[in-house]
Design a protein around this motif. Structure first.
Motif, PDB file in Angstrom:
ATOM      1  N   ILE A  94      33.948  52.227  64.423  1.00  0.00           N
ATOM      2  CA  ILE A  94      32.875  51.998  63.456  1.00  0.00           C
ATOM      3  C   ILE A  94      31.634  52.597  63.809  1.00  0.00           C
ATOM      4  O   ILE A  94      31.110  53.139  62.879  1.00  0.00           O
ATOM      5  CB  ILE A  94      32.711  50.388  63.331  1.00  0.00           C
ATOM      6  CG1 ILE A  94      34.134  49.662  62.442  1.00  0.00           C
ATOM      7  CG2 ILE A  94      31.422  50.129  62.244  1.00  0.00           C
ATOM      8  CD1 ILE A  94      33.826  48.447  62.437  1.00  0.00           C
ATOM      9  N   LYS A  95      31.337  52.750  65.193  1.00  0.00           N
ATOM     10  CA  LYS A  95      30.128  53.407  65.517  1.00  0.00           C
ATOM     11  C   LYS A  95      30.327  54.805  65.063  1.00  0.00           C
ATOM     12  O   LYS A  95      29.430  55.530  64.892  1.00  0.00           O
ATOM     13  CB  LYS A  95      29.820  52.866  67.183  1.00  0.00           C
ATOM     14  CG  LYS A  95      28.600  53.640  67.390  1.00  0.00           C
ATOM     15  CD  LYS A  95      28.565  53.255  68.975  1.00  0.00           C
ATOM     16  CE  LYS A  95      27.356  54.101  69.579  1.00  0.00           C
ATOM     17  NZ  LYS A  95      27.126  53.629  71.083  1.00  0.00           N
ATOM     18  N   ASN A  96      31.329  55.183  65.548  1.00  0.00           N
ATOM     19  CA  ASN A  96      31.956  56.810  65.268  1.00  0.00           C
ATOM     20  C   ASN A  96      31.873  57.073  63.836  1.00  0.00           C
ATOM     21  O   ASN A  96      31.308  58.350  63.445  1.00  0.00           O
ATOM     22  CB  ASN A  96      33.271  57.358  65.807  1.00  0.00           C
ATOM     23  CG  ASN A  96      33.234  57.317  67.182  1.00  0.00           C
ATOM     24  OD1 ASN A  96      32.170  57.507  67.983  1.00  0.00           O
ATOM     25  ND2 ASN A  96      34.244  57.267  67.933  1.00  0.00           N
ATOM     26  N   ILE A  97      32.194  56.256  63.000  1.00  0.00           N
ATOM     27  CA  ILE A  97      32.025  56.293  61.324  1.00  0.00           C
ATOM     28  C   ILE A  97      30.824  56.530  61.215  1.00  0.00           C
ATOM     29  O   ILE A  97      30.255  57.399  60.127  1.00  0.00           O
ATOM     30  CB  ILE A  97      32.862  55.065  60.669  1.00  0.00           C
ATOM     31  CG1 ILE A  97      34.225  55.347  60.902  1.00  0.00           C
ATOM     32  CG2 ILE A  97      32.568  55.310  59.558  1.00  0.00           C
ATOM     33  CD1 ILE A  97      34.873  54.192  60.526  1.00  0.00           C
ATOM     34  N   LYS A  98      29.756  55.619  61.689  1.00  0.00           N
ATOM     35  CA  LYS A  98      28.516  55.649  61.311  1.00  0.00           C
ATOM     36  C   LYS A  98      27.566  56.948  61.812  1.00  0.00           C
ATOM     37  O   LYS A  98      26.818  57.393  61.199  1.00  0.00           O
ATOM     38  CB  LYS A  98      27.634  54.660  61.971  1.00  0.00           C
ATOM     39  CG  LYS A  98      28.001  53.212  61.282  1.00  0.00           C
ATOM     40  CD  LYS A  98      27.500  51.869  62.009  1.00  0.00           C
ATOM     41  CE  LYS A  98      27.918  50.584  61.501  1.00  0.00           C
ATOM     42  NZ  LYS A  98      27.150  49.520  62.302  1.00  0.00           N
ATOM     43  N   ILE A  99      28.025  57.416  62.917  1.00  0.00           N
ATOM     44  CA  ILE A  99      27.508  58.373  63.750  1.00  0.00           C
ATOM     45  C   ILE A  99      27.764  59.730  62.903  1.00  0.00           C
ATOM     46  O   ILE A  99      27.044  60.713  62.341  1.00  0.00           O
ATOM     47  CB  ILE A  99      27.878  58.978  65.028  1.00  0.00           C
ATOM     48  CG1 ILE A  99      27.394  57.972  65.957  1.00  0.00           C
ATOM     49  CG2 ILE A  99      27.848  60.296  65.387  1.00  0.00           C
ATOM     50  CD1 ILE A  99      27.735  57.788  67.324  1.00  0.00           C
ATOM     51  N   ARG A 100      29.163  59.812  62.252  1.00  0.00           N
ATOM     52  CA  ARG A 100      29.530  60.766  61.259  1.00  0.00           C
ATOM     53  C   ARG A 100      28.898  60.767  60.039  1.00  0.00           C
ATOM     54  O   ARG A 100      28.309  61.727  59.471  1.00  0.00           O
ATOM     55  CB  ARG A 100      31.131  60.784  61.030  1.00  0.00           C
ATOM     56  CG  ARG A 100      31.953  61.342  62.087  1.00  0.00           C
ATOM     57  CD  ARG A 100      33.287  61.231  61.589  1.00  0.00           C
ATOM     58  NE  ARG A 100      34.265  61.795  62.708  1.00  0.00           N
ATOM     59  CZ  ARG A 100      35.270  62.004  62.637  1.00  0.00           C
ATOM     60  NH1 ARG A 100      36.054  61.437  61.660  1.00  0.00           N
ATOM     61  NH2 ARG A 100      36.133  62.307  63.820  1.00  0.00           N
ATOM     62  N   LYS A 101      28.595  59.617  59.467  1.00  0.00           N
ATOM     63  CA  LYS A 101      27.726  59.589  58.284  1.00  0.00           C
ATOM     64  C   LYS A 101      26.436  60.104  58.252  1.00  0.00           C
ATOM     65  O   LYS A 101      25.760  60.798  57.417  1.00  0.00           O
ATOM     66  CB  LYS A 101      27.814  57.998  57.870  1.00  0.00           C
ATOM     67  CG  LYS A 101      27.205  57.827  56.603  1.00  0.00           C
ATOM     68  CD  LYS A 101      28.448  58.057  55.542  1.00  0.00           C
ATOM     69  CE  LYS A 101      27.599  57.401  54.148  1.00  0.00           C
ATOM     70  NZ  LYS A 101      28.575  57.774  53.002  1.00  0.00           N
ATOM     71  N   CYS A 102      25.797  59.834  59.489  1.00  0.00           N
ATOM     72  CA  CYS A 102      24.466  60.386  59.777  1.00  0.00           C
ATOM     73  C   CYS A 102      24.355  61.948  59.918  1.00  0.00           C
ATOM     74  O   CYS A 102      23.430  62.441  59.644  1.00  0.00           O
ATOM     75  CB  CYS A 102      23.781  59.776  60.931  1.00  0.00           C
ATOM     76  SG  CYS A 102      23.407  58.016  60.974  1.00  0.00           S
ATOM     77  N   MET A 103      25.341  62.452  60.692  1.00  0.00           N
ATOM     78  CA  MET A 103      25.558  63.770  60.837  1.00  0.00           C
ATOM     79  C   MET A 103      25.903  64.429  59.542  1.00  0.00           C
ATOM     80  O   MET A 103      25.486  65.561  59.579  1.00  0.00           O
ATOM     81  CB  MET A 103      26.752  64.254  61.837  1.00  0.00           C
ATOM     82  CG  MET A 103      26.521  63.520  63.308  1.00  0.00           C
ATOM     83  SD  MET A 103      24.906  64.038  63.873  1.00  0.00           S
ATOM     84  CE  MET A 103      25.914  65.312  64.924  1.00  0.00           C
ATOM     85  N   ASN A 104      26.737  63.821  58.576  1.00  0.00           N
ATOM     86  CA  ASN A 104      26.864  64.275  57.397  1.00  0.00           C
ATOM     87  C   ASN A 104      25.644  64.642  56.265  1.00  0.00           C
ATOM     88  O   ASN A 104      25.781  65.216  55.395  1.00  0.00           O
ATOM     89  CB  ASN A 104      27.925  63.735  56.588  1.00  0.00           C
ATOM     90  CG  ASN A 104      29.209  64.177  57.535  1.00  0.00           C
ATOM     91  OD1 ASN A 104      29.235  65.146  58.148  1.00  0.00           O
ATOM     92  ND2 ASN A 104      30.414  63.309  57.173  1.00  0.00           N
ATOM     93  N   MET A 105      24.652  63.793  56.652  1.00  0.00           N
ATOM     94  CA  MET A 105      23.419  63.751  55.789  1.00  0.00           C
ATOM     95  C   MET A 105      22.673  65.140  55.991  1.00  0.00           C
ATOM     96  O   MET A 105      22.456  65.688  56.934  1.00  0.00           O
ATOM     97  CB  MET A 105      22.443  62.732  56.292  1.00  0.00           C
ATOM     98  CG  MET A 105      23.124  61.410  55.899  1.00  0.00           C
ATOM     99  SD  MET A 105      21.927  60.124  56.409  1.00  0.00           S
ATOM    100  CE  MET A 105      20.701  60.088  54.992  1.00  0.00           C
TER     101      MET A 105
END
Length: 189
Positions: A94-105
């Motif tokens: 879940i933390k990796n999903i959140k990091i990817r979400k931030c990186m895709n912004m």
């Protein structure tokens, strides 16, 4: 077509998180049921066939109460370690999903306030939790249906009744709130 969209790498990480959530819930049920089974095994002094057959393939023979106690203690410890490991892995995914979400912004939107980030992160956690609960509940109902059809019907009818009653109460509550928020003569003076 649908299978391709589910198995995309972008969505696969969500499936991993959901699978880990289901595995965690199953492990928690086993952790709850294990002491109950242990008490019944020790009180009867005899291991059930469901446990004896798989252990016989591994050349493990449980005869005395001491052997039973040690075996059940090892299984209990392994379940606790299993739950801890699954929870750790699920949180990491879940933390990796959140990091990817931030990186895709996009770069220009990086200066979004903290509340917006927390809201997006909360949505990710809710998305995973809802899917995990739905799939886990479906699997439980499926196994329950295989075990006893009548109990399944009772549970499903209770769930439907609960949904309908809850929906009715929410509608009444919403109507009451709307009535309370209507402008009155005192509000205009």
């Amino acid at each position: 077509m649908m299978f391709k969209s589910i198995t995309r790498k972008k969505n696969l990480i969500y499936l991993v998180a959901i699978f880990l959530g289901i595995a965690e819930k199953v492990s928690q049920i086993l952790l709850f049921a294990m002491p109950i089974k242990a008490v019944s095994i020790v009180s009867r002094g005899k291991v059930s066939e469901l446990i004896r057959k798989p252990l016989s393939y591994l050349n493990i023979d449980i005869v005395t109460n001491k052997d039973q106690f040690i075996f059940l203690l090892i299984v209990l410890i392994l379940l606790v370690i299993n739950i801890s490991l699954i929870k750790f892995l699920k949180n990491k995914v879940i933390k990796n999903i959140k990091i990817r979400k931030c990186m895709n912004m996009p770069v220009r939107k990086v200066k979004i306030n903290q509340k917006k980030f927390e809201k997006n992160f909360k949505k990710i956690e809710e998305f995973i939790a809802i899917r995990t609960t739905l799939i886990y509940s479906f699997l439980l109902l499926l196994f329950l249906f295989i075990y006893d059809f009548q109990i399944t019907l009772i549970i499903v009818s209770c769930c439907i009744l609960n949904y309908l009653v809850t929906k009715k109460f929410k509608r009444i509550e919403k109507e009451n709130e709307e009535r309370n928020n209507l402008p009155t003569e005192n509000n205009f003076r």
